[in-house]
Design a protein around this motif. Structure first.
Motif, PDB file in Angstrom:
ATOM      1  N   VAL A 297      37.924  66.080 -55.292  1.00 36.01           N
ATOM      2  CA  VAL A 297      36.534  65.116 -54.323  1.00 36.01           C
ATOM      3  C   VAL A 297      36.702  64.309 -54.722  1.00 36.01           C
ATOM      4  O   VAL A 297      36.484  63.432 -56.207  1.00 36.01           O
ATOM      5  CB  VAL A 297      35.674  66.011 -54.332  1.00 36.01           C
ATOM      6  N   LEU A 298      37.439  63.053 -54.200  1.00 31.15           N
ATOM      7  CA  LEU A 298      36.995  61.473 -54.813  1.00 31.15           C
ATOM      8  C   LEU A 298      35.558  61.033 -54.415  1.00 31.15           C
ATOM      9  O   LEU A 298      35.414  60.993 -52.609  1.00 31.15           O
ATOM     10  CB  LEU A 298      38.271  60.486 -53.930  1.00 31.15           C
ATOM     11  N   LEU A 299      35.012  60.439 -54.662  1.00 28.14           N
ATOM     12  CA  LEU A 299      33.895  59.939 -54.904  1.00 28.14           C
ATOM     13  C   LEU A 299      32.816  58.280 -55.073  1.00 28.14           C
ATOM     14  O   LEU A 299      34.342  58.110 -55.815  1.00 28.14           O
ATOM     15  CB  LEU A 299      32.277  60.538 -56.266  1.00 28.14           C
ATOM     16  N   ASP A 300      32.760  58.477 -53.897  1.00 30.88           N
ATOM     17  CA  ASP A 300      32.761  57.196 -53.391  1.00 30.88           C
ATOM     18  C   ASP A 300      30.757  57.073 -54.262  1.00 30.88           C
ATOM     19  O   ASP A 300      30.600  56.055 -55.280  1.00 30.88           O
ATOM     20  CB  ASP A 300      32.598  56.596 -52.162  1.00 30.88           C
ATOM     21  N   ASN A 301      30.048  57.243 -53.363  1.00 29.53           N
ATOM     22  CA  ASN A 301      28.242  56.869 -53.743  1.00 29.53           C
ATOM     23  C   ASN A 301      28.364  55.568 -54.523  1.00 29.53           C
ATOM     24  O   ASN A 301      27.391  55.885 -55.547  1.00 29.53           O
ATOM     25  CB  ASN A 301      28.068  58.331 -54.655  1.00 29.53           C
ATOM     26  N   GLY A 302      28.286  54.561 -53.823  1.00 31.75           N
ATOM     27  CA  GLY A 302      27.838  52.817 -54.280  1.00 31.75           C
ATOM     28  C   GLY A 302      29.012  52.336 -54.788  1.00 31.75           C
ATOM     29  O   GLY A 302      28.689  51.062 -55.142  1.00 31.75           O
ATOM     30  N   ARG A 303      29.989  53.658 -55.553  1.00 32.58           N
ATOM     31  CA  ARG A 303      30.911  52.727 -55.779  1.00 32.58           C
ATOM     32  C   ARG A 303      31.825  51.141 -55.460  1.00 32.58           C
ATOM     33  O   ARG A 303      32.043  49.708 -55.988  1.00 32.58           O
ATOM     34  CB  ARG A 303      31.958  53.581 -56.225  1.00 32.58           C
ATOM     35  N   THR A 304      31.863  51.612 -54.203  1.00 37.55           N
ATOM     36  CA  THR A 304      33.163  49.969 -53.698  1.00 37.55           C
ATOM     37  C   THR A 304      32.274  49.229 -52.954  1.00 37.55           C
ATOM     38  O   THR A 304      31.591  47.918 -52.857  1.00 37.55           O
ATOM     39  CB  THR A 304      33.638  50.929 -51.657  1.00 37.55           C
TER      40      THR A 304
END
Length: 489
Positions: A297-304
């Motif tokens: 599961v590749l998590l973004d959650n504010g990273r981009t």
């Protein structure tokens, strides 16, 4: 980012309570000084430490600049190796994906490798709401879970607990989670470790589903890497039939060769070890060896959104070594809980407000949770200039400006309560841009130095309540220089 910790008071209020706890401060002082002294010795053994640090910085910066390309390559590599890749835009989506994957197995319990990403999204709470029980297997995480507590350190989540407290937690809580603590359990490290080993062994042998994070993901091969020091992680990665890994997208590195740098810098910066005790790698699935199903599961959650900030994006270089926490005078006195996030200390003060945004009082206060002494930058193995980002985020709090949230550029208004700060900074900028005005002000301050108060009045009370006003010298530096020609004879 999950709001699990949001709702706490702002950092100054939480820290005020923490510094009054003598036991907490003693635990933190002993632990942080021990770790940082060992780290300093371990780092000096390498003549090329500065070059390794620069190499780590460049690898991370290169990867972040081309993250879109490497993530696609990573997905292709994992899929080709027999794994399944899922993309999660935020915490809710990640929790939904993991919950559905666990339900599909028919199981109602999972074992977990220490993972800050799963703490970030509040996965344990989401699984519990779905009737699934998650068991932490890292010793420190086990202590936190049994104590109905929250982690307070990146590397050592239970750093705020001493051995006596841990013994009491084991005695009182282990029985309700599985095998109870042995009768007459003492507080020696050997007995506490053995109690944890016996308690966890039955869970390792019974569990059908394991959940992990990862320290690194290698794009060229689809390999995931976990570094740990106990071996519990390896049990979770190899024994269950299904393995689910939740990993932030910034943990990607392009090649196996890039790992060479981080496998030298991470152990020395975190646990002061020359080589990591347990380094586990896995690539997809293999018949007859390890889990039969692997999900990433590749998590973004504010990273981009963070990546869009040219100054703040350097926080995404972080390899979670915790070296910055161990040298920070603020963390040493306030502890990790005051930061209101699973990412405490200096790195948390710049990472959490960017991942979560600054909509809450706690996130707006975090950039101010620092003395700007720079010790965190000096020890960071990937050269994150934390003081620079802290000042950058303080400007955003006080002045507002354009930011990216959920992929869209928006303009945020200045936070309330910072009007005096804005006025002071603008006045300073005006004076520093006019040498004659600055010189006159310096001379006036020197001549009236005996009349200066020890604390600032009015809005300045908030600043001087926790600081001593610096004493003004008897004469400005430039006047002294002209009078003495810099001491020349």
């Amino acid at each position: 980012m999950s709001g699990t910790f949001v709702g706490m008071p702002a950092f100054p209020e939480a820290a005020h309570t923490a510094v009054a706890d003598g036991t907490l401060r003693a635990n933190l002082r002993h632990a942080t000084h021990t770790i940082r002294d060992k780290r300093a010795r371990a780092v000096t053994e390498l003549d090329d430490w500065a070059e390794l640090r620069e190499a780590g910085k460049r690898i991370k910066d290169h990867t972040l600049r081309h993250l879109d390309t490497y993530l696609v390559q990573l997905e292709e590599s994992v899929t080709a190796a027999g794994g399944t890749v899922h993309w999660a835009a935020d915490a809710d989506e990640a929790n939904r994906i993991v919950t559905e994957l666990v339900r599909a197995t028919g199981e109602r319990e999972v074992v977990k490798v220490k993972s800050m990403a799963t703490q970030e999204i509040g996965l344990n709470e989401a699984l519990e709401a779905a009737g699934i029980r998650a068991y932490e297997t890292d010793l420190a995480e086990l202590i936190v879970q049994l104590g109905h507590d929250r982690p307070s350190h990146i590397l050592v989540p239970a750093i705020h607990r001493n051995r006596g407290e841990i013994r009491d937690i084991f005695r009182e809580e282990m029985g309700s989670w599985g095998r109870p603590a042995p009768e007459g359990l003492a507080d020696t490290p050997a007995e506490l470790a053995e109690a944890a080993r016996l308690h966890l062994r039955e869970k390792f042998l019974r569990a059908k589903v394991g959940i992990s994070g990862a320290n690194f993901m290698v794009a060229e091969t689809g390999t995931l890497v976990v570094l740990e020091s106990e071996g519990n992680g390896r049990m979770c990665l190899t024994l269950p039939e299904t393995l689910i890994s939740v990993v932030g997208i910034e943990k990607t590195v392009p090649t196996w060769r890039d790992l060479e740098v981080f496998l030298q810098t991470l152990p020395r910066s975190s646990t002061a070890e020359r080589m990591n005790p347990y380094t586990s790698t896995w690539t997809g699935t293999t018949d007859g060896d390890g889990p039969r199903a692997f999900h990433l599961v590749l998590l973004d959650n504010g990273r981009t959104d963070t990546l869009a900030d040219e100054v703040g994006r350097q926080a995404l270089r972080c390899i979670r070594c915790s070296a910055c926490l161990n040298v920070c005078p603020v963390y040493e006195r306030a502890g990790g809980h005051a930061y209101g996030s699973v990412y405490p200390g200096p790195i948390g003060a710049i990472l959490s407000p960017q991942l979560r945004g600054m909509g809450s009082e706690i996130d707006r206060s975090l950039p101010y949770a620092s003395s700007l002494c720079g010790a965190c930058y000096e020890v960071c193995p990937v050269a994150i200039d934390i003081p620079e980002v802290l000042v950058h985020l303080r400007e955003r709090v006080a002045e507002g400006g354009d930011v990216v949230r959920n992929g869209a550029r928006i303009t945020v208004r200045p936070a309330k309560g910072h009007a005096a700060e804005r006025a002071a900074m603008r006045a300073a900028a005006w004076a520093f841009g006019r040498p004659g005005v600055l010189r006159t002000g310096q001379r006036l301050a020197a001549r009236t130095r005996r009349l200066h108060p020890h604390k600032l009045p009015g809005p300045g009370k908030a600043w001087s309540a926790s600081r001593d006003l610096p004493r003004v010298p008897a004469e400005p530096f430039r006047d002294w220089w002209e009078r003495t020609r810099g001491g020349a004879k």
